[in-house]
Scaffold this active site. Structure first.
Site, PDB file in Angstrom:
ATOM      1  N   ASP A  11       2.808 -10.585   4.794  1.00 33.43           N
ATOM      2  CA  ASP A  11       3.877 -10.772   5.481  1.00 33.43           C
ATOM      3  C   ASP A  11       3.969  -9.104   6.089  1.00 33.43           C
ATOM      4  OD1 ASP A  11       7.079  -9.884   3.845  1.00 33.43           O
ATOM      5  OD2 ASP A  11       4.997  -9.406   3.521  1.00 33.43           O
ATOM      6  N   ASP A  16       1.741  -4.035   3.106  1.00 31.65           N
ATOM      7  CA  ASP A  16       0.596  -5.347   3.388  1.00 31.65           C
ATOM      8  C   ASP A  16      -0.527  -4.873   4.032  1.00 31.65           C
ATOM      9  OD1 ASP A  16       3.632  -6.541   3.513  1.00 31.65           O
ATOM     10  OD2 ASP A  16       2.552  -8.395   2.662  1.00 31.65           O
ATOM     11  N   ASN A  40       8.968  -9.721   6.090  1.00 31.08           N
ATOM     12  CA  ASN A  40       9.282  -8.511   6.331  1.00 31.08           C
ATOM     13  C   ASN A  40       9.839  -8.598   7.857  1.00 31.08           C
ATOM     14  OD1 ASN A  40       8.966  -6.632   4.270  1.00 31.08           O
ATOM     15  ND2 ASN A  40       6.693  -6.857   4.685  1.00 31.08           N
ATOM     16  N   THR A 124       1.444 -11.265  -1.018  1.00 30.90           N
ATOM     17  CA  THR A 124       2.160  -9.978  -0.808  1.00 30.90           C
ATOM     18  C   THR A 124       3.434 -10.113  -0.148  1.00 30.90           C
ATOM     19  OG1 THR A 124       0.956  -9.329   0.754  1.00 30.90           O
ATOM     20  CG2 THR A 124       0.349  -8.730  -1.420  1.00 30.90           C
ATOM     21  N   PHE A 165      12.625  -8.773  -3.251  1.00 36.56           N
ATOM     22  CA  PHE A 165      12.388  -9.326  -1.803  1.00 36.56           C
ATOM     23  C   PHE A 165      11.671 -10.431  -1.859  1.00 36.56           C
ATOM     24  CE2 PHE A 165      12.983  -9.854   2.445  1.00 36.56           C
ATOM     25  CZ  PHE A 165      11.858 -10.117   3.092  1.00 36.56           C
ATOM     26  N   ASN A 166      10.499 -10.507  -2.207  1.00 37.55           N
ATOM     27  CA  ASN A 166       9.356 -11.682  -1.680  1.00 37.55           C
ATOM     28  C   ASN A 166       9.766 -12.861  -2.465  1.00 37.55           C
ATOM     29  OD1 ASN A 166       7.834  -9.839  -0.142  1.00 37.55           O
ATOM     30  ND2 ASN A 166       6.372  -9.660  -1.928  1.00 37.55           N
ATOM     31  N   HIS A 239       3.773  -0.936  -2.571  1.00 37.80           N
ATOM     32  CA  HIS A 239       3.934  -2.151  -3.339  1.00 37.80           C
ATOM     33  C   HIS A 239       2.388  -3.089  -3.564  1.00 37.80           C
ATOM     34  CE1 HIS A 239       8.288  -1.696  -3.915  1.00 37.80           C
ATOM     35  NE2 HIS A 239       8.125  -1.648  -2.694  1.00 37.80           N
ATOM     36  N   ASP A 240       2.201  -3.443  -2.160  1.00 34.41           N
ATOM     37  CA  ASP A 240       1.242  -4.692  -2.162  1.00 34.41           C
ATOM     38  C   ASP A 240      -0.236  -4.147  -2.515  1.00 34.41           C
ATOM     39  OD1 ASP A 240       2.947  -6.095   0.742  1.00 34.41           O
ATOM     40  OD2 ASP A 240       3.195  -6.189  -1.346  1.00 34.41           O
TER      41      ASP A 240
HETATM   42  O1  RIB Z   1       9.688  -6.018  -2.470  1.00 34.36           O
HETATM   43  C1  RIB Z   1       8.703  -5.403  -1.928  1.00 34.36           C
HETATM   44  C2  RIB Z   1       7.700  -6.472  -1.083  1.00 34.36           C
HETATM   45  O2  RIB Z   1       8.700  -7.023  -0.002  1.00 34.36           O
HETATM   46  C3  RIB Z   1       6.674  -5.887  -0.443  1.00 34.36           C
HETATM   47  O3  RIB Z   1       5.621  -7.135  -0.398  1.00 34.36           O
HETATM   48  C4  RIB Z   1       6.795  -5.718   0.992  1.00 34.36           C
HETATM   49  O4  RIB Z   1       5.968  -5.846   1.846  1.00 34.36           O
HETATM   50  C5  RIB Z   1       8.156  -6.816   1.122  1.00 34.36           C
HETATM   51  O5  RIB Z   1       7.200  -8.019   1.602  1.00 34.36           O
HETATM   52 CA    CA Z   2       4.570  -7.819   1.589  1.00 30.52          CA
END
Ligand code: RIB
Ligand code: CA
Length: 310
Positions: A11, A16, A40, A124, A165-166, A239-240
């Site tokens: 996303d 990403d 996102n 991701t 979040f994801n 993160h990703d």
């Molecule tokens: O919480 C972080 C994740 O949420 C990452 O993948 C960021 O790109 C969002 O998608």
């Molecule tokens: Ca992401």
């Protein structure tokens, strides 16, 4: 050694985009396709963002648009972190690349069913596309070599005290995936919060004079601006790309098998990855949860990934 076959489900989203960059031009990875999901930002924006990244880097990878909303809950986005477009910062040339006509969920099903079971999925973003594919065609589950996903946390969340979040953005889809029986590596906040893209890391990559170095720098300078505004941090967690880095270097992460369930029932902890760290429940572990990361090695992998773009 045969290249690792992957499908990235994402996303974009700044991090990403770096994950796509890291997988591209890497002789050890065969990027079969990129599937896109709302997260996102809205699906129309995350799709354009994925296409812009591929076009900018000259990556000839097919991009498939997927689900524009979660399976059941209302849609959420993260504009405060990734900006209005979902990929604010770089100034992209007019987009000529187009997404494939096939829906991402159909692409996942068709590709996995035709495969020898040698494809890894690297989600991701919210797990809507993967969850929907598993529900539509359960026979894909044994065809997936492993899912290496960015999401969750066995400690605390980032969109609520409990949830990341994801996972929270589509907890029902996450429940489908985590209870599928497919081999899963969970790259959660517990390790991604250790790879903060501090100004020193941005300046290190800014020295690499190629399109990837420029894209990384433009993206991360914006990303860090919002991380400072929202969290007061000097650098945002990258993160990703940890998902990609972990398949390039199997020693990058320390993982622990844990029985993990997604909370889809409660209010306060909705979307939490309940990881049974100490085995209280005596249930079979279903997820390899990342518990530590070799931080210097990660940044070396990022630098090499950028240098792969001549
Ligand atoms: O919480 C972080 C994740 O949420 C990452 O993948 C960021 O790109 C969002 O998608
Ligand atoms: Ca992401």
């Amino acid at each position: 050694m045969e290249p690792i076959k992957i499908i990235q489900d994402c996303d974009p989203g700044h991090d990403d985009a770096i994950a796509i960059l890291l997988a591209g031009r890497n002789p050890r990875i065969q990027q079969l396709g990129i599937t896109v999901v709302a997260g996102n930002q809205t699906l129309d924006r995350t799709t354009v963002n994925a296409l812009n990244v591929c076009q900018y880097l000259g990556l000839d990878v097919p991009v498939y648009a997927g689900c524009d909303r979660p399976m059941i809950r209302d849609k959420v986005t993260a504009g405060d972190i990734h900006g209005k477009t979902g990929l604010d910062g770089p100034d992209f040339a007019p987009l000529t690349r187009q997404a494939e006509k096939k829906h991402a969920v159909s692409y996942l099903i068709d590709t996995l069913m035709a495969s020898d079971g040698d494809i890894m999925l690297l989600p991701t973003g919210p797990l809507t596309n993967i969850g929907m594919a598993m529900r539509l065609e359960p026979r894909i589950v044994p065809k997936i070599k492993r899912i290496v996903l960015m999401g969750g946390s066995f400690s605390y969340g980032n969109v609520s005290p409990a949830a990341e979040f994801n996972i929270m953005a589509d907890a029902d889809a996450a429940h489908v995936v985590f209870s599928s029986g497919c081999p899963i590596t969970m790259v959660g906040l517990d390790v991604t919060r250790k790879v903060l893209c501090l100004p020193s890391a941005v300046e290190r990559m800014a020295k690499i004079d190629n399109p990837a170095g420029r894209l990384f720098t433009d993206l991360m300078r914006f990303f860090n601006k919002t991380q400072k505004e929202v969290f007061g941090w000097e650098g945002g967690p990258l993160h990703d790309p940890v998902t990609i880095a972990s398949i390039l270097d199997p020693d990058l992460l320390k993982t622990q098998p844990m029985h993990t369930e997604i909370d889809i029932r409660s209010v306060q902890s909705y979307g939490r990855t309940n990881c049974d760290v100490f085995g209280y429940l005596k249930k079979e572990p279903n997820v390899d949860v990342a518990v530590d990361i070799d931080v210097p090695r990660f940044w070396d992998i990022i630098e090499q990934g950028i240098r792969n773009y001549a």
